[in-house]
Design an enzyme around this catalytic site. Structure first.
Site, PDB file in Angstrom:
ATOM      1  CB  SER A 109      -0.703   0.097   1.176  1.00 51.29           C
ATOM      2  OG  SER A 109      -1.913   0.920   1.168  1.00 51.29           O
ATOM      3  CG  ASP A 231      -7.055  -2.796  -3.636  1.00 51.66           C
ATOM      4  OD1 ASP A 231      -7.965  -1.883  -2.663  1.00 51.66           O
ATOM      5  OD2 ASP A 231      -6.142  -2.807  -3.746  1.00 51.66           O
ATOM      6  CG  HIS A 259      -5.654  -1.955  -0.081  1.00 56.55           C
ATOM      7  ND1 HIS A 259      -5.256  -1.633  -1.142  1.00 56.55           N
ATOM      8  CD2 HIS A 259      -4.811  -1.448   1.036  1.00 56.55           C
ATOM      9  CE1 HIS A 259      -4.240  -0.740  -1.045  1.00 56.55           C
ATOM     10  NE2 HIS A 259      -4.169  -0.376   0.420  1.00 56.55           N
TER      11      HIS A 259
END
Length: 278
Positions: A109, A231, A259
């Site tokens: 991320s 996602d 995610h």
């Protein structure tokens, strides 16, 4: 091969990056170095299903961003961390303190974008980047679909700042994206709830309002982009954008949703990284 674990929590002097970021080194100390960086609301524990699978033949480094996990929260500086560049500077500082080069950096991320910035700062220390569910910009514009409109980001940040615990309970399962496995959403909720609310609010604002698209074209090291089928935070179109923006990168879509594939599909993540490195 020598397997060892190094704990810096008591040995490092004040101000040492290894103490500041709660750095842990495990695995084969003579092997190549692989570094794992977590995303927003998480800590190095998020890598517990992935990082140990590299210990047999790699020197494995995990750490906590300042304000997360067991990092030195007193080191949090709102001016320094008002940009993701502050976190990238920490990564470079950790690599310098460990005196490592030729590393494989795996970021999840926002941790992946921090890795991009760090690799651009000190490319001589990097050999590969692995970007798991990356997003260089969360806002839509005329030529780019980041997944969110401005009012979406405003509502998200206001909700987080108003009640961090409620926001965590409601949002973590959505981010996890695995309704058929609610335990994973609970695990992410627990992680979110163990972050200082003031720091979490600031980090979220910096993360969701950053635009690092221009930094992608400056990446000079071999890069793998790992994306899931669905996602809610970084849609597949964003992963493909990252891949197309980084010269000679590779794109792999994982057979999972959400995610956080490092929790929902750790074996796929490990296999993809292994294939990329060989």
């Amino acid at each position: 091969m020598t397997i060892t674990e190094v704990d810096f929590t008591s040995a490092a002097p004040s101000g040492d990056p290894l103490l500041r970021n709660n750095v842990t080194v495990t695995g084969d100390v003579a092997g190549p170095t692989i570094v794992f960086a977590h995303g927003f609301g998480c800590s190095q524990e998020t890598w517990n299903l992935v990082a140990p699978q590299f210990e047999a033949d790699h020197r494995v480094v995990v750490f906590d961003h300042v304000g997360a996990g067991n990092s030195d929260w007193n080191a949090y500086d709102r001016v320094k961390y008002n940009s993701l560049e502050g976190y990238a500077a920490d990564v470079v500082g950790i690599l310098e303190a460990l005196d490592v080069t030729d590393i494989t950096f795996v970021g999840h991320s926002v941790g992946s974008i921090i890795g991009v910035l760090a690799a651009n700062r000190a490319p001589e220390r990097f050999r590969r980047l692995v970007l798991v569910s990356p997003s260089p910009c969360y806002l839509n514009d005329d030529s780019y679909q980041g997944g969110f409109e401005p009012h979406d980001i405003t509502a998200l940040l206001e909700s987080l700042e108003a009640n961090h615990l409620d926001w965590s309970r409601q949002t973590a399962p959505v981010i996890m994206g695995t309704p058929d496995r609610p335990a994973l959403g609970d695990r992410l909720t627990d992680s979110f709830c163990r972050v200082d609310p003031a720091i979490a609010s600031h980090f979220a604002r910096v993360t969701f309002t950053s635009d690092n698209r221009d930094d992608l074209g400056r990446v000079s090291v071999s890069t793998l982009v790992l994306q899931t089928r669905q996602d809610a935070i970084a849609p597949p179109a964003v992963g493909r954008y990252v891949h197309e923006s980084i010269p000679a990168s590779r794109y792999v879509e994982l057979d999972t949703t959400g995610h956080v594939p490092i929790l929902s599909a750790p074996d796929q993540v490990v296999r993809s990284i292994r294939e990329f490195m060989t």
